[in-house]
Design an enzyme around this catalytic site. Structure first.
Site, short mmCIF file in Angstrom:
data_model
loop_
_atom_site.label_atom_id
_atom_site.label_comp_id
_atom_site.label_asym_id
_atom_site.label_seq_id
_atom_site.Cartn_x
_atom_site.Cartn_y
_atom_site.Cartn_z
N PHE A 1 0.91 -1.14 0.01
CA PHE A 1 0.05 0.10 -0.03
C PHE A 1 0.90 1.12 0.02
CE2 PHE A 1 -2.67 2.98 2.34
CZ PHE A 1 -3.94 2.82 1.80
N ALA A 2 1.01 1.86 -1.12
CA ALA A 2 1.98 2.99 -1.39
C ALA A 2 1.51 4.45 -1.23
CB ALA A 2 2.71 2.96 -2.65
N GLY B 1 4.15 12.23 4.55
CA GLY B 1 3.60 11.18 4.98
C GLY B 1 2.24 11.40 5.67
N ILE C 1 7.92 1.70 1.81
CA ILE C 1 6.79 0.92 1.30
C ILE C 1 6.93 -0.70 1.96
CG2 ILE C 1 5.22 0.05 -0.44
CD1 ILE C 1 5.27 3.17 0.38
N GLY D 1 15.73 -4.83 34.70
CA GLY D 1 16.85 -4.01 34.93
C GLY D 1 17.90 -4.21 33.75
N GLU E 1 1.09 4.41 9.54
CA GLU E 1 -0.28 4.49 9.17
C GLU E 1 -0.92 5.58 9.95
OE1 GLU E 1 -2.33 0.99 8.91
OE2 GLU E 1 -0.87 -0.12 8.22
C1 FAD Z 1 8.83 0.72 9.04
C2 FAD Z 1 7.77 1.63 8.44
C3 FAD Z 1 7.05 1.10 7.45
C4 FAD Z 1 5.98 1.80 6.69
N1 FAD Z 1 5.29 1.51 5.72
C5 FAD Z 1 4.38 1.97 5.14
C6 FAD Z 1 3.77 1.69 4.05
O1 FAD Z 1 3.61 0.48 3.76
N2 FAD Z 1 3.12 2.49 3.21
C7 FAD Z 1 3.13 3.79 3.18
O2 FAD Z 1 2.64 4.46 2.32
N3 FAD Z 1 3.90 4.45 4.17
C8 FAD Z 1 4.60 3.56 5.10
N4 FAD Z 1 5.52 4.06 6.12
C9 FAD Z 1 5.42 5.51 6.31
C10 FAD Z 1 4.60 5.97 7.50
O3 FAD Z 1 3.23 5.81 7.57
C11 FAD Z 1 4.85 7.58 7.58
O4 FAD Z 1 6.21 7.68 7.87
C12 FAD Z 1 4.07 8.30 8.90
O5 FAD Z 1 2.57 8.37 8.03
C13 FAD Z 1 4.68 9.56 9.02
O6 FAD Z 1 5.05 10.32 8.16
P1 FAD Z 1 6.15 11.18 8.24
O7 FAD Z 1 7.41 10.31 8.43
O8 FAD Z 1 6.30 12.10 6.96
O9 FAD Z 1 6.14 12.10 9.29
P2 FAD Z 1 5.74 13.77 9.33
O10 FAD Z 1 4.30 13.99 8.25
O11 FAD Z 1 6.90 14.55 8.61
O12 FAD Z 1 5.40 13.95 10.73
C14 FAD Z 1 6.74 14.25 11.59
C15 FAD Z 1 6.04 14.82 12.98
O13 FAD Z 1 5.27 16.04 12.75
C16 FAD Z 1 4.35 16.46 13.48
N5 FAD Z 1 3.01 16.56 12.72
C17 FAD Z 1 2.99 16.44 11.17
N6 FAD Z 1 1.79 16.36 10.75
C18 FAD Z 1 0.99 16.76 11.64
C19 FAD Z 1 -0.24 17.21 11.69
N7 FAD Z 1 -1.35 17.30 10.72
N8 FAD Z 1 -0.83 17.45 13.02
C20 FAD Z 1 0.12 17.36 14.28
N9 FAD Z 1 1.14 17.02 14.02
C21 FAD Z 1 1.86 16.69 12.99
C22 FAD Z 1 4.10 14.98 14.33
O14 FAD Z 1 4.55 15.10 15.49
C23 FAD Z 1 4.88 13.86 13.47
O15 FAD Z 1 5.27 12.86 14.30
C24 FAD Z 1 6.21 3.26 6.96
C25 FAD Z 1 7.24 3.71 7.78
C26 FAD Z 1 7.89 3.21 8.58
C27 FAD Z 1 8.74 3.75 9.44
#
Ligand code: FAD
Length: 379
Positions: free
Chosen positions: A122-123, A130, A156, A339, A363
């Protein structure tokens, strides 16, 4: 209101627990080292229908409900959450097709995904987003009977394992609205240059995906012509179900941390007596058990509602928020109880500690879950 599991649900729980203990556990050291989901394990889970539980029988699903799904998910994740994550993301793909696909798409793709013959991804996430669906840059341009897709997706899950990926793209012809497209992972121009190096969840394969002039038939538009521009609706609906899976993973990890802590607190002796005789340890264990129980009940509640075809947008946000925080507290307490030994690779709480953090992030970060939960009352 009946809180008792049916005989079938108890049997499923026992089967999943036995499978996880006997078939998944021995493979953990290799998965931690190689950072791959073994093909052999996928084959065995396919035989037990772990990918098929909540899907209709007409597409070779088991025809059970989301309650059965979360029961299995908890037991698998109690032993190794990476495999829970792997199954959960396959469901994001199969669920998208089941809920939004045309009849032809369901007939063509669902049996393979449900039977584990094709593994789903799911991408959505991209380098620049994100959390903000408006910021995606991957484009899909219609050329006659085909889509031509260009862009980059990051983080992904399962993207390195053969099967399908449901891809969120800007649909250029309709002003850049988001359209979801089913893309076979063996398409020309699809590549996964390298696995992401993560701190945990090592048995769940995660890679960045590059899409260079990927050509897929226009008929792969999820939901057909009518599905164009419905990407945001697909994203929020399916992620709600995905968060239910993550919440069940949290219950499994927290349950494991509790069990490990009870065992350790009985065996570890300080000042001539087991540490479970100290009130401080009893307080930890008491709080941990309350967190596990509450999170499990929330997971069952949301799974029940989803099985009743109710909208679980708000419930799944609350459940994910609470379950991931409860899991964090529980695993952190488990490490405290262990510990210094808990901080070493000799005890499994060290791995669970690394695995559990992801549940507060992927997610949708927990900050966003709070906003979704509150929005029910602020509309
Ligand atoms: C191991 C792993 C597997 C993954 N698998 C998938 C996958 O299969 N498919 C896919 O599409 N993605 C996947 N992801 C991506 C993941 O879903 C995103 O990284 C996640 O949704 C967070 O997005 P970001 O890293 O861009 O964080 P950002 O959007 O940059 O957010 C960073 C921080 O900013 C703050 N923030 C951002 N927006 C808001 C808001 N609107 N309101 C309040 N605070 C906010 C929060 O504190 C947040 O923690 C995966 C990630 C990992 C690490």
């Amino acid at each position: 209101m009946d809180f008792k599991l049916t005989d079938e649900q108890v049997m499923l729980k026992e089967t999943a627990r036995k499978f996880a203990e006997t078939e998944i556990k021995p493979l953990i050291p290799a998965m931690e080292e190689k950072k791959r989901t073994p093909k052999e394990l996928i084959r065995k889970m396919k035989e037990l229908c772990f990918y098929a539980i909540q899907y209709p029988e007409q597409y070779q699903g088991v025809g059970s409900t989301y309650l059965e799904y979360v029961i299995m998910m908890e037991e698998v994740s109690r032993v190794y959450c990476s495999i829970g994550g792997h199954i959960s993301v396959n469901n994001l793909c199969a669920g998208t097709i089941n809920d939004f696909g045309t009849d032809e798409q369901k007939k063509k793709h669902l049996p393979d995904l449900i039977m584990g013959d094709a593994i789903g991804s799911f991408a959505f996430t991209e380098p620049s987003t994100g959390s903000d669906p408006g910021a995606i840059r991957t484009t899909a341009v219609r050329q006659g009977d085909y889509w031509v897709i260009n862009g980059e997706k990051i983080f992904i899950t399962n993207s390195t394992i053969p099967g399908y990926i449901v891809l969120f793209c800007k649909d250029v012809e309709i002003g850049g609205k988001i359209t979801n497209i089913i893309v076979p992972k063996n398409s020309t121009g699809y590549s996964t240059p390298k696995l992401v190096e993560k701190m945990g969840m090592n048995g769940m394969e995660v890679a960045d995906v590059v899409l260079e002039d990927v050509k897929v038939p226009f008929e792969n538009t999820t939901g057909g012509e009518k599905g164009r521009g419905r990407g945001y609706e697909i994203l929020t609906t399916e992620i709600s179900v995905g968060k239910l899976g993550i919440s069940a993973q949290c219950v499994g990890m927290a349950q494991a941390a509790l069990e490990e802590s009870i065992k350790y607190a009985k065996e570890r002796v300080q000042r001539g007596k087991p540490i479970n005789s100290f009130q401080t340890i009893q307080w930890h264990l008491g709080e941990m058990s309350a967190d596990v129980q509450a999170a499990r009940l929330m997971v069952y509640w949301t799974a029940f509602n989803r099985s009743q075809k109710k909208n679980i947008l708000f419930d799944s946000a609350r459940t994910r928020l609470f379950a991931s925080q409860a899991c964090h507290r529980t695993v952190s307490s488990a490490m405290q109880i262990h510990g210094a030994f808990g901080y070493t690779k000799e005890f499994i709480v060290e791995r669970i500690f690394r695995d559990m953090k992801l549940a507060e992030i992927y997610e949708g970060v927990n900050e966003i879950q709070r906003v979704i939960a509150a929005s029910e009352f602020l509309r």
